[in-house]
Design a protein around this motif. Structure first.
Motif, PDB file in Angstrom:
ATOM      1  N   ASN A  97       0.758  -1.534   0.178  1.00 52.56           N
ATOM      2  CA  ASN A  97       0.209   0.069   0.009  1.00 52.56           C
ATOM      3  C   ASN A  97       0.507   1.235  -0.271  1.00 52.56           C
ATOM      4  OD1 ASN A  97      -1.595   2.250   1.241  1.00 52.56           O
ATOM      5  ND2 ASN A  97      -3.182   1.084   1.120  1.00 52.56           N
ATOM      6  N   TYR A  98       0.537   2.087  -0.704  1.00 51.78           N
ATOM      7  CA  TYR A  98       1.366   3.433  -0.964  1.00 51.78           C
ATOM      8  C   TYR A  98       0.581   4.629  -0.496  1.00 51.78           C
ATOM      9  CZ  TYR A  98       3.174   0.342  -4.708  1.00 51.78           C
ATOM     10  OH  TYR A  98       3.653  -0.243  -5.808  1.00 51.78           O
ATOM     11  N   GLY A  99       1.155   4.471   1.324  1.00 48.46           N
ATOM     12  CA  GLY A  99       0.003   5.181   1.762  1.00 48.46           C
ATOM     13  C   GLY A  99      -0.300   6.166   1.854  1.00 48.46           C
ATOM     14  N   GLY A 100      -2.121   5.638   1.610  1.00 41.56           N
ATOM     15  CA  GLY A 100      -3.548   5.206   0.942  1.00 41.56           C
ATOM     16  C   GLY A 100      -3.775   5.156  -0.022  1.00 41.56           C
ATOM     17  N   SER A 101      -2.628   5.467  -1.079  1.00 35.75           N
ATOM     18  CA  SER A 101      -3.645   5.488  -2.235  1.00 35.75           C
ATOM     19  C   SER A 101      -3.443   3.492  -2.950  1.00 35.75           C
ATOM     20  CB  SER A 101      -2.306   5.982  -3.199  1.00 35.75           C
ATOM     21  OG  SER A 101      -2.243   7.019  -3.300  1.00 35.75           O
ATOM     22  N   GLN A 102      -4.448   3.571  -3.814  1.00 35.39           N
ATOM     23  CA  GLN A 102      -4.031   2.163  -4.726  1.00 35.39           C
ATOM     24  C   GLN A 102      -2.701   1.503  -4.667  1.00 35.39           C
ATOM     25  OE1 GLN A 102      -6.814   0.616  -6.162  1.00 35.39           O
ATOM     26  NE2 GLN A 102      -5.823  -0.926  -6.804  1.00 35.39           N
TER      27      GLN A 102
ATOM     28  N   ASP B  98      -6.885   7.336  -3.340  1.00 33.86           N
ATOM     29  CA  ASP B  98      -8.644   7.691  -2.589  1.00 33.86           C
ATOM     30  C   ASP B  98      -7.685   7.035  -1.621  1.00 33.86           C
ATOM     31  OD1 ASP B  98     -11.306   7.146  -2.730  1.00 33.86           O
ATOM     32  OD2 ASP B  98      -9.874   5.754  -1.250  1.00 33.86           O
ATOM     33  N   ARG B  99      -8.272   7.542  -0.342  1.00 38.80           N
ATOM     34  CA  ARG B  99      -7.775   7.314   0.722  1.00 38.80           C
ATOM     35  C   ARG B  99      -7.751   5.715   1.054  1.00 38.80           C
ATOM     36  NH1 ARG B  99      -4.121  10.884   2.447  1.00 38.80           N
ATOM     37  NH2 ARG B  99      -4.302  10.375   4.125  1.00 38.80           N
ATOM     38  N   MET B 101      -8.100   2.368  -0.220  1.00 32.42           N
ATOM     39  CA  MET B 101      -7.877   0.920  -1.612  1.00 32.42           C
ATOM     40  C   MET B 101      -9.764   0.407  -1.845  1.00 32.42           C
ATOM     41  SD  MET B 101      -4.857  -0.368  -1.577  1.00 32.42           S
ATOM     42  CE  MET B 101      -4.955  -1.898  -1.692  1.00 32.42           C
TER      43      MET B 101
END
Lengths: 117, 116
Positions: A97-102, B98-99, B101
């Motif tokens: 996970n890239y700090g909250g992004s997809q 997006d914050r 997934m």
């Protein structure tokens, strides 16, 4: 580390029969799980995804999947196969996970579904 | 455009040749991914961009592989001195930020690279 195992590289069903494509995952954190479909010479199209909440997830084209934590499974089903369902199906789990992004996706090797008339 | 566009769709390269594969993501999508899909396999992650920043290149198989996204939109995957084992379909995907997934990754149709 995350990984995905799809049981059966080829599955053949008759038109109108139940479709069951198996997927087991390994994840050190609560997983986000996906099923993608790939038609010949096409990109991947998202069928459905599980993130949080209800464990039975409904997707497009009549497909659904159930997240079973105790079995580490996310099998894909469809009650009645149609000829147009013939394609390759990929199960995927979210990776880094890239700090909250997809995050990136970790895919299984795929299951090719054939539908007999 | 309406979707993720990749070009060329097909590329035949002689061993040792350099190639460049282009990806046009969906307009406004912050995240961009490259995957490599060998014959009979699932896609494998190569690299990730958030806007113009390459945040993860851990999947690039060798230093012959290089990716860039200089203006945070179009991306190019370059393979230098191609080898036969580079033959695969290269998929590009983009997603909105997006914050969590809950964003969907949209895939292009891929570029099929054949090294002869």
């Amino acid at each position: 580390a995350q990984s995905v195992t799809q049981l059966g590289s080829h599955v053949s069903v008759s038109e109108g029969a139940l479709v069951l494509l198996r997927c087991n995952y390994s994840s050190s954190v609560p997983p986000y799980l996906f099923w993608y479909v790939q038609y010949p010479n096409q990109g991947l199209q998202l069928l459905l995804k599980y993130t949080t909440g209800a464990t039975l997830v409904k997707g497009i084209n009549g497909f659904e999947a159930e997240f079973k934590k105790s079995e580490t499974s996310f099998h894909l089903t469809k009650p009645s196969a149609h000829m147009s369902d013939a394609a390759e199906y990929f199960c995927a789990v979210s990776g880094r996970n890239y700090g909250g992004s997809q995050g990136n996706l970790i895919f299984g090797k795929g299951t090719k579904l054939s539908v007999k008339p | 455009g309406a979707g993720v566009s990749q070009s060329p769709r097909y590329k035949v390269a002689k061993r040792g040749q350099d190639v460049a594969l282009r990806c046009d993501p969906i307009s406004g999508h912050v995240s961009l991914f490259w995957y490599q899909q060998a014959l009979g396999q699932g896609p494998e992650f190569l690299t990730y961009f958030q806007n113009e920043a390459q945040l993860d290149k851990s999947g690039l198989p060798s230093d012959r592989f290089f990716a860039e996204r200089p203006e945070g939109s179009v991306s190019t995957l370059k393979i230098q001195r191609t080898q036969q084992e580079d033959s695969a379909v290269y998929l590009c995907a983009s997603s909105a930020r997006d914050r969590g997934m809950n964003t969907e990754a949209f895939f292009g149709q891929g570029t099929r690279l054949t090294v002869v």
